[in-house]
Structure formats: structure tokens, C-alpha cells
Design a protein around this motif. Structure first.
Motif, PDB file in Angstrom:
ATOM      1  N   UNK A   1       0.820  -1.214   0.000  1.00  0.00           N
ATOM      2  CA  UNK A   1       0.000   0.000   0.000  1.00  0.00           C
ATOM      3  C   UNK A   1       0.855   1.266   0.000  1.00  0.00           C
ATOM      4  N   UNK A   2       2.102   1.173   0.491  1.00  0.00           N
ATOM      5  CA  UNK A   2       3.011   2.321   0.396  1.00  0.00           C
ATOM      6  C   UNK A   2       3.335   2.633  -1.062  1.00  0.00           C
ATOM      7  N   UNK A   3       3.621   1.604  -1.841  1.00  0.00           N
ATOM      8  CA  UNK A   3       3.924   1.800  -3.264  1.00  0.00           C
ATOM      9  C   UNK A   3       2.671   2.285  -4.003  1.00  0.00           C
ATOM     10  N   UNK A   4       1.515   1.770  -3.621  1.00  0.00           N
ATOM     11  CA  UNK A   4       0.262   2.217  -4.236  1.00  0.00           C
ATOM     12  C   UNK A   4       0.053   3.706  -3.960  1.00  0.00           C
ATOM     13  N   UNK A   5       0.347   4.132  -2.727  1.00  0.00           N
ATOM     14  CA  UNK A   5       0.215   5.549  -2.367  1.00  0.00           C
ATOM     15  C   UNK A   5       1.248   6.393  -3.130  1.00  0.00           C
ATOM     16  N   UNK A   6       2.456   5.823  -3.322  1.00  0.00           N
ATOM     17  CA  UNK A   6       3.498   6.541  -4.062  1.00  0.00           C
ATOM     18  C   UNK A   6       3.075   6.788  -5.508  1.00  0.00           C
ATOM     19  N   UNK A   7       2.467   5.797  -6.132  1.00  0.00           N
ATOM     20  CA  UNK A   7       1.978   5.958  -7.508  1.00  0.00           C
ATOM     21  C   UNK A   7       0.941   7.073  -7.566  1.00  0.00           C
ATOM     22  N   UNK A   8       0.023   7.061  -6.602  1.00  0.00           N
ATOM     23  CA  UNK A   8      -1.031   8.084  -6.558  1.00  0.00           C
ATOM     24  C   UNK A   8      -0.444   9.475  -6.324  1.00  0.00           C
ATOM     25  N   UNK A   9       0.552   9.569  -5.420  1.00  0.00           N
ATOM     26  CA  UNK A   9       1.126  10.857  -5.046  1.00  0.00           C
ATOM     27  C   UNK A   9       1.955  11.470  -6.167  1.00  0.00           C
TER      28      UNK A   9
END
Length: 384
Positions: free
Chosen positions: A114-122
């Protein structure tokens, strides 16, 4: 004195048991006490219903789970494996006893996902979470439509040919054969679409490395570049791994069908009980059981056969194209070679890269897809 042989023979024939066609049940006549056939209300076979139901089910599931599909594809590639290793290096974890290490490792894996998912979104915006959804839907809708169409009708044809007229007595080998045929037909027909989808999802911004913008403008540009540099064969990269992936879909179908048979027998036992009063809870149990069966079957099949997913993604990666327009540099050249390279460079864990987001996506996706499939078949007046 003469006897009527005609009346005697007809009377004898009436007492002989008559062979009934499959699909009939035997009941006792209240008027005569004799045995009369009664036809079952067997749903009419509607071949195209499987095509429509599979396509709609696949489209619904793909749209709802698109962000996890993007994340899974990136974690399966070697570039994002490096990014994941950097993330772990920045947050080292102290050694722990084995009884704690396994659950902590699982929780850490979910956190990283979920950290990488948030990074993609950010860094790339919300649209990046649906990158490749266009070609994904273009691939999913016909792929699922073809798969469900070939499987549903293949199962019916094989069952009729081998003489299995009751779905609850159909052996698993029939389901396995139909699933294998459906998987190979689907993989061959839709492989070019998956190649384009994979390359678009892996097409990252090169601003940080000073190489300019993205490699592909859109799906059509990706097709043109692939054919220009690799020929038509480039659109069929990963096909061998797709055929290997037939084991996953076949395993899923067999497990799903066996669980459905269990649920059907349970429902039949309830209907045969004269003291059982049918309620809405019975419908919830039946449909909820089928949805859960689809998810559980996908979970077991995906974990057992996951390495082929990683290899297929690696084979579909775009090759390195030198600036001078020379020959392309291809790292992964074949199925066996790809397995060896990944295992040598990244260890066996590399063959399970992206497993967590993959399971987070495919398990609910399978439940949604099969639920829609069964529901739409009912709307067509037939069943699976």
C-alpha cells in the motif's frame, strides 16, 4: 375357444419397466398407481449467454480492481523490484523469533504494497492507478467472453458426448478438459492485447534519469513500435507462459465446479426434506457460497501457479532500444531462460514478486466476475 394375443401382449408390455431418456424422473400416478415419466425443468442451453455473461463479468471485475492490477504488474517487473528493495533498505527490520517473523513479514508485505500504491497516486496522480485500463478492458472483455463461452459450451458438449446428463455426477476430468481447451483458445486470441497492456503499465516517466518523456504515446503507438522493432512475433511475447498459465485457470475451474456440486447437493437435500421451509436465507447461502467458492478456488490456483505470472510479465517487457536506432537488446529470450535468469539474479523469492497485490486483486475479482456470470446466465434463463 380363442384368446386375444394382442390384449395379452399389450398387458405384459405395460408391466415391463420402460427405459426413460435422460433428464426424466419417475413418479407414481395417483389415478392408476402406475409409473409415469415426469420431465425435469432443465434450463435450455443458450451458448451465446456464456459469451455475454463472461464479458460483462470480466469488465466489472477489471474496472473495480484496476489499481491493484497496475501495482501487481509493476512489482512483477525488475525495475520496481529494485524500488522495493530500496524501500526495505530505508526501513530495516530487526531479527525476530521464527514464531513472530512469519506474521510480521506478511504484515510488512501488505504495508509495502500500500506504500507503493500511495506513491503511484502521489507522484503520478489518480489516473496512473487506472493506467492501461483501456487495453485491459479491450483484453478482458473478449478474453473472459471467449473463456466462459468455450468452457461453458465445451463442458456441455463433453458431458453429452460421454453420457453425463446430471451435472452433480459429472467427473472433474470433464471440467479439466473444458478448462484446458478454453485457456489455450483464450491465450492465443488475446495475447497481443496483453503485451500492449503490460508495456503501457510499465511505461514510466524517465524525467528523473534525464531521458525525456514516456516511450509510448498511446496503445496504437505501442503497437507500431512493437511491430517496427520486433515484428509481428513481438505481439506474441509471453504466449508460452500464457499456455503454462492454463494450469491456473484449469485448477480454478475444477475447484470451483467441485464446490458448486457440494452446494448443489446441500440445496437438494434441503428441498428433499419435507419439514424444511425455504427462506431468503437459503438463497443468500447458495449465492454467497458460490461467490465464496469462486474466490477460494482462485486463491488456491493463484498461489500454486504464480511464478508463471512473473515470467509472463518479464517476457512481455519492452526491450531496450538504443538511441542510435540499433538492434534491440532483449534480456529475456524464452520461457526456460527467463525462469533461470530470475531465479539466479533474484532468488526464488523473485518468482513471487507482486504476489500480495495479485491476490488482493484476483480473489475479489474472481468473486465479482463469477457472481456476475452466474447472475447474468439466470437473466438469460439458463445456468452454468
Amino acid at each position: 375357444m380363442t384368446f386375444s394375443t394382442a390384449s395379452h401382449s399389450s398387458s405384459a408390455q405395460a408391466q415391463l419397466p420402460q427405459k426413460l431418456p435422460p433428464g426424466n424422473t419417475i413418479t407414481q400416478s395417483k389415478q392408476t398407481g402406475g409409473v409415469v415419466p415426469k420431465k425435469e425443468n432443465k434450463p435450455e442451453a443458450k451458448p451465446l449467454a456464456h459469451f455475454v455473461a463472461g464479458g460483462v463479468g470480466g469488465m466489472t471485475a477489471a474496472t473495480l480492481t484496476s489499481p491493484l492490477d497496475v501495482l501487481k504488474t509493476r512489482l512483477q517487473s525488475d525495475f520496481y523490484q529494485d524500488q522495493l528493495q530500496a524501500l526495505r533498505a530505508s526501513h530495516p527490520v530487526r531479527p525476530a523469533p521464527s514464531i513472530i517473523a512469519l506474521p510480521r513479514s506478511a504484515l510488512l508485505h501488505f504495508k509495502e504494497t500500500f506504500q507503493i500504491l500511495h506513491t503511484i497516486y502521489k507522484h503520478e496522480g489518480p489516473r496512473a492507478l487506472f493506467k492501461g485500463l483501456g487495453p485491459n478492458l479491450i483484453g478482458v472483455v473478449p478474453a473472459r467472453a471467449i473463456n466462459f463461452y468455450v468452457y461453458g459450451n465445451g463442458k456441455r458438449i463433453l458431458s453429452d458426448y460421454l453420457g453425463y446428463h446430471d451435472s452433480m455426477t459429472t467427473p472433474w476430468s470433464v471440467h479439466l478438459g473444458a478448462a484446458a481447451i478454453a485457456g489455450m483458445a483464450t491465450g492465443t486470441a488475446t495475447n497481443p492485447i496483453w503485451v500492449i497492456k503490460t508495456r503501457l503499465q510499465l511505461d514510466k516517466s524517465n524525467a528523473e534519469s534525464g531521458k525525456g518523456g514516456r516511450q509510448y504515446k498511446n496503445s496504437w503507438d505501442c503497437i507500431k513500435q512493437t511491430v517496427r522493432h520486433e515484428g509481428i512475433r513481438g505481439l506474441y511475447k509471453g504466449l508460452s507462459a500464457s499456455f503454462l498459465g492454463v494450469t491456473e485457470s484449469a485448477t480454478q475451474w475444477v475447484l470451483y465446479e467441485q464446490m458448486k456440486i457440494f452446494l448443489a447437493r446441500r440445496e437438494a437435500a434441503k428441498l428433499a426434506d419435507p419439514y424444511h421451509v425455504h427462506s431468503s436465507w437459503d438463497d443468500v447461502e447458495l449465492w454467497g457460497g458460490r461467490i465464496a467458492a469462486a474466490g477460494i478456488a482462485k486463491l488456491f490456483a493463484a498461489v500454486a501457479t504464480y511464478p508463471h505470472e512473473v515470467v509472463r510479465t518479464r517476457l512481455r517487457q519492452a526491450p531496450v532500444v538504443p538511441v542510435g536506432g540499433g538492434k534491440v537488446q532483449v534480456k529475456y529470450t524464452g520461457l526456460v531462460q527467463c525462469f533461470k535468469v530470475v531465479a539466479r539474479e533474484e532468488g526464488l523469492a523473485g518468482l513471487y514478486g507482486g504476489l500480495t497485490p495479485h491476490l488482493l486483486r484476483v480473489v475479489p475479482s474472481a468473486a465479482i466476475m463469477f457472481g456476475m456470470y452466474e447472475f447474468i446466465l439466470r437473466l438469460f434463463g439458463t445456468t452454468s
